[in-house]
Design a protein around this motif. Structure first.
Motif, PDB file in Angstrom:
ATOM      1  N   THR A 155      30.762  25.546  34.146  1.00  0.00           N
ATOM      2  CA  THR A 155      29.472  25.056  34.629  1.00  0.00           C
ATOM      3  C   THR A 155      28.574  26.210  35.082  1.00  0.00           C
ATOM      4  O   THR A 155      29.046  27.324  35.353  1.00  0.00           O
ATOM      5  CB  THR A 155      29.659  24.095  35.808  1.00  0.00           C
ATOM      6  N   SER A 156      27.285  25.901  35.191  1.00  0.00           N
ATOM      7  CA  SER A 156      26.343  26.889  35.729  1.00  0.00           C
ATOM      8  C   SER A 156      26.724  27.281  37.150  1.00  0.00           C
ATOM      9  O   SER A 156      26.623  28.457  37.523  1.00  0.00           O
ATOM     10  CB  SER A 156      24.918  26.329  35.721  1.00  0.00           C
ATOM     11  N   ALA A 157      27.152  26.306  37.951  1.00  0.00           N
ATOM     12  CA  ALA A 157      27.545  26.616  39.332  1.00  0.00           C
ATOM     13  C   ALA A 157      28.687  27.616  39.362  1.00  0.00           C
ATOM     14  O   ALA A 157      28.701  28.539  40.192  1.00  0.00           O
ATOM     15  CB  ALA A 157      27.948  25.330  40.057  1.00  0.00           C
ATOM     16  N   GLU A 158      29.659  27.473  38.458  1.00  0.00           N
ATOM     17  CA  GLU A 158      30.777  28.408  38.418  1.00  0.00           C
ATOM     18  C   GLU A 158      30.318  29.804  37.998  1.00  0.00           C
ATOM     19  O   GLU A 158      30.778  30.815  38.535  1.00  0.00           O
ATOM     20  CB  GLU A 158      31.855  27.890  37.453  1.00  0.00           C
ATOM     21  N   THR A 159      29.407  29.853  37.034  1.00  0.00           N
ATOM     22  CA  THR A 159      28.897  31.153  36.574  1.00  0.00           C
ATOM     23  C   THR A 159      28.120  31.850  37.680  1.00  0.00           C
ATOM     24  O   THR A 159      28.300  33.056  37.932  1.00  0.00           O
ATOM     25  CB  THR A 159      27.999  30.958  35.339  1.00  0.00           C
ATOM     26  N   ILE A 160      27.253  31.121  38.371  1.00  0.00           N
ATOM     27  CA  ILE A 160      26.464  31.716  39.448  1.00  0.00           C
ATOM     28  C   ILE A 160      27.365  32.129  40.602  1.00  0.00           C
ATOM     29  O   ILE A 160      27.173  33.199  41.204  1.00  0.00           O
ATOM     30  CB  ILE A 160      25.377  30.729  39.914  1.00  0.00           C
ATOM     31  N   ARG A 161      28.368  31.315  40.908  1.00  0.00           N
ATOM     32  CA  ARG A 161      29.294  31.664  41.992  1.00  0.00           C
ATOM     33  C   ARG A 161      30.003  32.983  41.692  1.00  0.00           C
ATOM     34  O   ARG A 161      30.110  33.864  42.556  1.00  0.00           O
ATOM     35  CB  ARG A 161      30.308  30.543  42.189  1.00  0.00           C
ATOM     36  N   ALA A 162      30.483  33.148  40.470  1.00  0.00           N
ATOM     37  CA  ALA A 162      31.146  34.397  40.089  1.00  0.00           C
ATOM     38  C   ALA A 162      30.185  35.576  40.199  1.00  0.00           C
ATOM     39  O   ALA A 162      30.552  36.665  40.674  1.00  0.00           O
ATOM     40  CB  ALA A 162      31.700  34.284  38.669  1.00  0.00           C
ATOM     41  N   ALA A 163      28.942  35.371  39.768  1.00  0.00           N
ATOM     42  CA  ALA A 163      27.945  36.444  39.845  1.00  0.00           C
ATOM     43  C   ALA A 163      27.684  36.855  41.286  1.00  0.00           C
ATOM     44  O   ALA A 163      27.607  38.056  41.605  1.00  0.00           O
ATOM     45  CB  ALA A 163      26.653  35.989  39.176  1.00  0.00           C
ATOM     46  N   LEU A 164      27.544  35.883  42.169  1.00  0.00           N
ATOM     47  CA  LEU A 164      27.259  36.210  43.568  1.00  0.00           C
ATOM     48  C   LEU A 164      28.444  36.915  44.226  1.00  0.00           C
ATOM     49  O   LEU A 164      28.256  37.828  45.044  1.00  0.00           O
ATOM     50  CB  LEU A 164      26.890  34.943  44.328  1.00  0.00           C
ATOM     51  N   LEU A 165      29.650  36.505  43.893  1.00  0.00           N
ATOM     52  CA  LEU A 165      30.828  37.156  44.475  1.00  0.00           C
ATOM     53  C   LEU A 165      30.967  38.590  44.004  1.00  0.00           C
ATOM     54  O   LEU A 165      31.307  39.481  44.789  1.00  0.00           O
ATOM     55  CB  LEU A 165      32.093  36.365  44.117  1.00  0.00           C
ATOM     56  N   ALA A 166      30.683  38.851  42.727  1.00  0.00           N
ATOM     57  CA  ALA A 166      30.972  40.171  42.155  1.00  0.00           C
ATOM     58  C   ALA A 166      29.796  41.138  42.218  1.00  0.00           C
ATOM     59  O   ALA A 166      29.974  42.311  42.538  1.00  0.00           O
ATOM     60  CB  ALA A 166      31.434  40.020  40.703  1.00  0.00           C
ATOM     61  N   VAL A 167      28.588  40.676  41.888  1.00  0.00           N
ATOM     62  CA  VAL A 167      27.456  41.610  41.821  1.00  0.00           C
ATOM     63  C   VAL A 167      26.404  41.348  42.891  1.00  0.00           C
ATOM     64  O   VAL A 167      25.673  42.261  43.287  1.00  0.00           O
ATOM     65  CB  VAL A 167      26.797  41.607  40.418  1.00  0.00           C
ATOM     66  N   GLY A 168      26.273  40.111  43.351  1.00  0.00           N
ATOM     67  CA  GLY A 168      25.289  39.804  44.384  1.00  0.00           C
ATOM     68  C   GLY A 168      23.867  39.806  43.856  1.00  0.00           C
ATOM     69  O   GLY A 168      23.618  39.970  42.653  1.00  0.00           O
ATOM     70  N   THR A 169      22.932  39.624  44.759  1.00  0.00           N
ATOM     71  CA  THR A 169      21.525  39.601  44.378  1.00  0.00           C
ATOM     72  C   THR A 169      20.944  41.007  44.350  1.00  0.00           C
ATOM     73  O   THR A 169      21.489  41.945  44.930  1.00  0.00           O
ATOM     74  CB  THR A 169      20.710  38.722  45.349  1.00  0.00           C
ATOM     75  N   ALA A 170      19.832  41.137  43.648  1.00  0.00           N
ATOM     76  CA  ALA A 170      19.166  42.435  43.503  1.00  0.00           C
ATOM     77  C   ALA A 170      18.548  42.869  44.830  1.00  0.00           C
ATOM     78  O   ALA A 170      18.230  42.040  45.683  1.00  0.00           O
ATOM     79  CB  ALA A 170      18.079  42.328  42.434  1.00  0.00           C
ATOM     80  N   PRO A 171      18.350  44.174  45.019  1.00  0.00           N
ATOM     81  CA  PRO A 171      17.701  44.653  46.241  1.00  0.00           C
ATOM     82  C   PRO A 171      16.338  43.998  46.450  1.00  0.00           C
ATOM     83  O   PRO A 171      15.534  43.892  45.532  1.00  0.00           O
ATOM     84  CB  PRO A 171      17.555  46.166  45.983  1.00  0.00           C
ATOM     85  N   GLY A 172      16.122  43.515  47.665  1.00  0.00           N
ATOM     86  CA  GLY A 172      14.850  42.898  47.994  1.00  0.00           C
ATOM     87  C   GLY A 172      14.720  41.446  47.592  1.00  0.00           C
ATOM     88  O   GLY A 172      13.667  40.840  47.786  1.00  0.00           O
ATOM     89  N   ILE A 173      15.793  40.868  47.011  1.00  0.00           N
ATOM     90  CA  ILE A 173      15.768  39.474  46.566  1.00  0.00           C
ATOM     91  C   ILE A 173      17.000  38.776  47.114  1.00  0.00           C
ATOM     92  O   ILE A 173      18.108  39.313  47.051  1.00  0.00           O
ATOM     93  CB  ILE A 173      15.746  39.373  45.028  1.00  0.00           C
ATOM     94  N   ALA A 174      16.820  37.581  47.645  1.00  0.00           N
ATOM     95  CA  ALA A 174      17.947  36.814  48.183  1.00  0.00           C
ATOM     96  C   ALA A 174      18.192  35.523  47.420  1.00  0.00           C
ATOM     97  O   ALA A 174      19.071  34.747  47.790  1.00  0.00           O
ATOM     98  CB  ALA A 174      17.707  36.504  49.662  1.00  0.00           C
ATOM     99  N   THR A 175      17.435  35.296  46.337  1.00  0.00           N
ATOM    100  CA  THR A 175      17.469  34.018  45.635  1.00  0.00           C
ATOM    101  C   THR A 175      17.773  34.222  44.162  1.00  0.00           C
ATOM    102  O   THR A 175      17.088  34.999  43.488  1.00  0.00           O
ATOM    103  CB  THR A 175      16.109  33.300  45.762  1.00  0.00           C
ATOM    104  N   VAL A 176      18.780  33.528  43.665  1.00  0.00           N
ATOM    105  CA  VAL A 176      19.033  33.472  42.223  1.00  0.00           C
ATOM    106  C   VAL A 176      18.215  32.323  41.649  1.00  0.00           C
ATOM    107  O   VAL A 176      18.154  31.233  42.227  1.00  0.00           O
ATOM    108  CB  VAL A 176      20.524  33.258  41.926  1.00  0.00           C
ATOM    109  N   SER A 177      17.583  32.561  40.518  1.00  0.00           N
ATOM    110  CA  SER A 177      16.773  31.530  39.876  1.00  0.00           C
ATOM    111  C   SER A 177      16.962  31.625  38.366  1.00  0.00           C
ATOM    112  O   SER A 177      17.691  32.480  37.872  1.00  0.00           O
ATOM    113  CB  SER A 177      15.293  31.682  40.264  1.00  0.00           C
TER     114      SER A 177
END
Length: 304
Positions: free
Chosen positions: A105-127
């Motif tokens: 699922t998209s939720a699983e993909t985003i969860r993995a991304a946040l755990l491993a790479v996180g958000t970009a500098p100056g941004i706190a929101t994945v969209s």
């Protein structure tokens, strides 16, 4: 040359390393063959039978999220999931892009991304953005995938992420319009105030190095004659190429209307706002969809 032809041509020059995290799926296997045959990237296919996770992966997860991974065993168990394993390869610089979501699922993909790479500098929101194309025209629509009711701060984040990726993927200068049913005070309501507040937040941020304005109705954002009447003096009105929708309802309905009734092509949703490119797919994705998404994500890996 079409938008996607230009994307594919530029992606070839980067010579990226792409991880496809769902290598047991026949569509993903076909896409891997096409990506390498087209010279877009070198591909690493992951499957449910993963190699043993390496100590740098364990250390990465434990350092980033000690609350989630208090022990090595906890990290090793989590790394048995292909999405997290692949995202860690990207985080450690052993790959440039990971693509998932054909099976998971998209939720699983985003969860993995946040755990491993996180958000970009100056941004706190994945969209998530769609690149809408017809002829030579390319519009960015966001957020079309992740945030149901973004706050003003999140809308500002979405605008920054959309502008950054517009430069990388399309290669032109972003002109951002915050959409509403009101233009410069023509209506008043809490929903309009929400959008106005987002513009105010963005004005205070150093990352706002692009032209933007709001609140704007969509015709004022896109049509010069309408902009001249409704928003005279606006730097963005009449020629916006990035449209920031006030919520996910409006964005989802909007891109589908443009696609289905207007005859535009829709590429996405492309995840944005992450520190490194992790791409999500629809579970109905074809092999060609996977190739296109991987190529766009390769362009996201470019600096600047």
């Amino acid at each position: 040359m079409s938008f996607m032809d230009r994307v594919l041509e530029r992606a070839r020059d980067i010579k990226a390393r792409v991880v496809l995290a769902e290598g047991d799926d026949a569509r993903v296997q076909e896409a891997a063959t096409k990506i390498e045959r087209m010279g877009l990237a070198s591909v690493q296919l992951l499957s449910r039978s993963l190699p043993m996770a390496r100590l740098p992966m364990v250390a990465l997860l434990r350092n980033r999220r000690p609350d989630k991974f208090p022990t090595e065993v906890a990290a090793l168990q989590a790394l048995a999931h292909p999405l997290l394993f692949g995202a860690c390869l990207v985080a450690l610089g052993e790959a440039d892009v990971m693509v998932g979501g054909a099976v998971y699922t998209s939720a699983e993909t985003i969860r993995a991304a946040l755990l491993a790479v996180g958000t970009a500098p100056g941004i706190a929101t994945v969209s998530g953005a769609f690149y809408m194309t017809k002829g030579d025209r390319v519009l960015t629509f966001a957020d079309c995938a992740v945030c149901p009711e973004p706050s003003p701060t999140q809308l500002a984040d979405i605008a920054i992420a959309s502008a950054r990726d517009r430069r990388r993927i399309v290669g032109d200068e972003p002109v951002v319009a915050f959409l509403s049913y009101s233009t410069h005070g023509s209506a008043s309501s809490p929903r309009v105030d929400w959008v106005r507040d987002a513009v105010g937040v963005l004005r205070r941020l150093p990352a706002s190095d692009f032209v933007f304005d709001g609140e704007l109705q969509v015709d004022a954002a896109l049509v010069p004659d309408v902009a001249a009447r409704k928003a005279p003096g606006s730097a963005a009105a009449g020629h916006a190429n990035v449209l920031i929708f006030p919520d996910l309802d409006a964005a989802n309905i909007g891109y589908k209307l443009v696609q289905r009734l207007g005859g535009w092509s829709a590429f996405g949703p492309i995840l944005q706002g992450l520190a490194r490119p992790i791409a999500d797919l629809s579970r109905g994705a074809t092999a060609d969809d996977i190739v296109d998404t991987a190529a766009i994500a390769v362009l996201q890996s470019r600096e600047g």
